[in-house]
Scaffold this motif. Structure first.
Motif, PDB file in Angstrom:
ATOM      1  N   LEU A   1       0.833  -1.191   0.000  1.00  0.00           N
ATOM      2  CA  LEU A   1       0.000   0.000   0.000  1.00  0.00           C
ATOM      3  C   LEU A   1       0.870   1.243   0.000  1.00  0.00           C
ATOM      4  O   LEU A   1       1.965   1.264   0.573  1.00  0.00           O
ATOM      5  CB  LEU A   1      -0.911   0.004   1.227  1.00  0.00           C
ATOM      6  CG  LEU A   1      -1.824  -1.215   1.413  1.00  0.00           C
ATOM      7  CD1 LEU A   1      -2.568  -1.118   2.743  1.00  0.00           C
ATOM      8  CD2 LEU A   1      -2.814  -1.335   0.258  1.00  0.00           C
TER       9      LEU A   1
ATOM     10  N   VAL B   1      -3.147   0.889  -4.061  1.00  0.00           N
ATOM     11  CA  VAL B   1      -2.584  -0.452  -3.921  1.00  0.00           C
ATOM     12  C   VAL B   1      -1.511  -0.605  -4.985  1.00  0.00           C
ATOM     13  O   VAL B   1      -1.718  -0.210  -6.151  1.00  0.00           O
ATOM     14  CB  VAL B   1      -3.679  -1.525  -4.092  1.00  0.00           C
ATOM     15  CG1 VAL B   1      -3.073  -2.923  -4.086  1.00  0.00           C
ATOM     16  CG2 VAL B   1      -4.727  -1.394  -2.984  1.00  0.00           C
TER      17      VAL B   1
ATOM     18  N   ALA C   1      -7.480   3.108  -4.519  1.00  0.00           N
ATOM     19  CA  ALA C   1      -8.340   2.287  -3.663  1.00  0.00           C
ATOM     20  C   ALA C   1      -9.462   3.121  -3.056  1.00  0.00           C
ATOM     21  O   ALA C   1     -10.016   2.766  -2.013  1.00  0.00           O
ATOM     22  CB  ALA C   1      -7.501   1.648  -2.553  1.00  0.00           C
TER      23      ALA C   1
ATOM     24  N   ILE D   1     -12.669   1.791  -1.537  1.00  0.00           N
ATOM     25  CA  ILE D   1     -12.555   1.037  -0.283  1.00  0.00           C
ATOM     26  C   ILE D   1     -12.263   1.977   0.884  1.00  0.00           C
ATOM     27  O   ILE D   1     -12.930   1.934   1.916  1.00  0.00           O
ATOM     28  CB  ILE D   1     -11.453  -0.039  -0.402  1.00  0.00           C
ATOM     29  CG1 ILE D   1     -11.775  -1.003  -1.550  1.00  0.00           C
ATOM     30  CG2 ILE D   1     -11.288  -0.791   0.924  1.00  0.00           C
ATOM     31  CD1 ILE D   1     -10.642  -1.951  -1.884  1.00  0.00           C
TER      32      ILE D   1
ATOM     33  N   ALA E   1      -8.420   3.375   6.279  1.00  0.00           N
ATOM     34  CA  ALA E   1      -8.398   1.919   6.127  1.00  0.00           C
ATOM     35  C   ALA E   1      -7.983   1.238   7.432  1.00  0.00           C
ATOM     36  O   ALA E   1      -8.579   0.237   7.842  1.00  0.00           O
ATOM     37  CB  ALA E   1      -7.436   1.526   5.006  1.00  0.00           C
TER      38      ALA E   1
ATOM     39  N   ALA F   1     -11.655  -3.370   5.713  1.00  0.00           N
ATOM     40  CA  ALA F   1     -10.903  -2.821   4.582  1.00  0.00           C
ATOM     41  C   ALA F   1      -9.825  -3.769   4.073  1.00  0.00           C
ATOM     42  O   ALA F   1      -9.610  -3.886   2.859  1.00  0.00           O
ATOM     43  CB  ALA F   1     -10.276  -1.484   4.975  1.00  0.00           C
TER      44      ALA F   1
ATOM     45  N   LEU G   1      -8.953  -4.660   0.205  1.00  0.00           N
ATOM     46  CA  LEU G   1      -7.697  -4.158  -0.361  1.00  0.00           C
ATOM     47  C   LEU G   1      -6.849  -5.303  -0.897  1.00  0.00           C
ATOM     48  O   LEU G   1      -6.211  -5.190  -1.960  1.00  0.00           O
ATOM     49  CB  LEU G   1      -6.916  -3.381   0.702  1.00  0.00           C
ATOM     50  CG  LEU G   1      -7.494  -2.032   1.116  1.00  0.00           C
ATOM     51  CD1 LEU G   1      -6.786  -1.500   2.356  1.00  0.00           C
ATOM     52  CD2 LEU G   1      -7.403  -1.023  -0.024  1.00  0.00           C
ATOM     53  N   ASN G   2      -6.867  -6.432  -0.195  1.00  0.00           N
ATOM     54  CA  ASN G   2      -6.099  -7.584  -0.652  1.00  0.00           C
ATOM     55  C   ASN G   2      -6.667  -8.153  -1.954  1.00  0.00           C
ATOM     56  O   ASN G   2      -5.915  -8.571  -2.849  1.00  0.00           O
ATOM     57  CB  ASN G   2      -6.082  -8.668   0.427  1.00  0.00           C
ATOM     58  CG  ASN G   2      -5.081  -9.758   0.126  1.00  0.00           C
ATOM     59  OD1 ASN G   2      -3.880  -9.521   0.084  1.00  0.00           O
ATOM     60  ND2 ASN G   2      -5.574 -10.970  -0.096  1.00  0.00           N
TER      61      ASN G   2
END
Length: 329
Positions: A3, A17, A28, A31, A38, A45, A49-50
């Protein structure tokens, strides 16, 4: 996942990301607008994000763009809290020995830490600004971790689960100002300007076996003006793990999501590994030769700090800074 934050969208930047190769990125915003937001909702989150990271890594994001390191702020452009340790006792022992002082026994059982500057972090390509070279401008290459919300009184075993991200920090010090401040018995202030963070922060799973025992087992590589300065092993001679450091800080207070905890200057007993700060190198020279030979940083000097994996790839991206004279507007 990896990140970072762009220098746009306000003081806290815009969360992006980044792919594993540090070449492509995707916003991102759907999100979380910022990394701080985050972290405050990490349970929700982080999985999203992953998933975005996996899509980016697989080349499935049409909105991906080329990563420009110059466009990056620090991943956390500012933080509610930054607490820094001195977990590498070879550094503490040498510095005190050079001035004829003993290391208190408590240093071996109780972490040495202080409250650092967190209102703003330099971007990884921003210059180090100082008004005078006489201030003794120094870099300090360290590992830093970022927590979610941590309850007061956590144990080291409990603290491990609160480490969500890992990165690097150049904890800039002004060595010429430190003695006078410490002599007052009230800690650092003017001698600790803003520090710079690595271009990206990563989750522990990105580090594989290199993250073990809440320590990063990779060499911290540093260069000054393009010349090798050191590659001290970050996982060696670290007296206290990051879990120990977090538990120490949280003994009497909770920690807010987005708190940064620094390792202190990476230093090994084996001085052939070089150093991670100029004060360390000067201490080694004083103990060996009776006086230091390495100067502190001068205007125009260039500093590079990086950690690479076993394949030689940069993990966090390098911190690369030039020292410049600060001239008030």
């Amino acid at each position: 996942m990896k990140l970072a934050s762009l220098k746009e969208g306000g003081r806290d930047g815009t969360l992006i990301v980044v792919n594993r190769e540090l070449t492509r990125a995707v916003r991102a915003s759907s999100i979380a607008a910022t990394l701080q937001l985050a972290l405050e909702d990490w349970g929700n989150a982080a999985p999203r994000l992953n998933a975005l990271f996996e899509e980016l890594q697989a080349g499935k994001r049409a909105d991906a763009f080329a990563l420009d390191f110059e466009a990056l702020a620090s991943p956390l452009p500012r933080a509610y809290e930054f607490v820094d340790g001195s977990a590498y006792l070879p550094h503490v022992e040498r510095v005190r020995r050079a001035r004829g002082a003993e290391v208190p026994e408590s240093f071996y059982t109780d972490p040495l830490m202080y409250q650092a500057t967190s209102a703003g972090f330099l971007a990884p390509r921003d210059p180090i600004l100082a008004a005078s070279e006489d201030w003794g401008i120094d870099m300090e290459a360290e590992v830093v971790v970022v927590t979610d919300d941590v309850s007061m009184g956590v144990t080291p075993a409990q603290a491990e689960a609160h480490i969500q991200l890992i990165g690097l920090v150049n904890d800039v010090s002004l060595r010429g100002l430190i003695p006078g401040e410490l002599a007052k018995g009230f800690g650092f202030l003017q001698s600790k300007p803003r520090s710079a963070l690595s271009p990206v922060f990563v989750t522990a799973d990105e580090l594989g076996d290199a993250w073990s025992g809440c320590k990063l087992h990779l060499p911290m590589r540093t260069w000054i003006n393009g010349r090798w300065f050191g590659e001290a092993e970050a996982g060696v001679d670290m007296q206290f793990s990051f879990a120990d450091l977090i538990a120490h800080v949280a003994k009497s207070r909770p920690l807010t999501a987005g708190t940064l905890v620094g390792s202190g200057t990476i230093a090994n007993e084996d001085t052939s590994k070089g150093a991670s700060c100029l004060a360390e190198q000067r201490t080694v020279e004083t103990l060996r030769d009776g006086k230091p030979a390495t100067p502190f940083l001068k205007f125009g000097d260039r500093v590079k700090i990086d950690i690479t994996d076993q394949a030689g790839r940069s993990v966090f991206g390098a911190i690369e800074q030039v020292v410049k004279q600060y001239v008030p507007a």
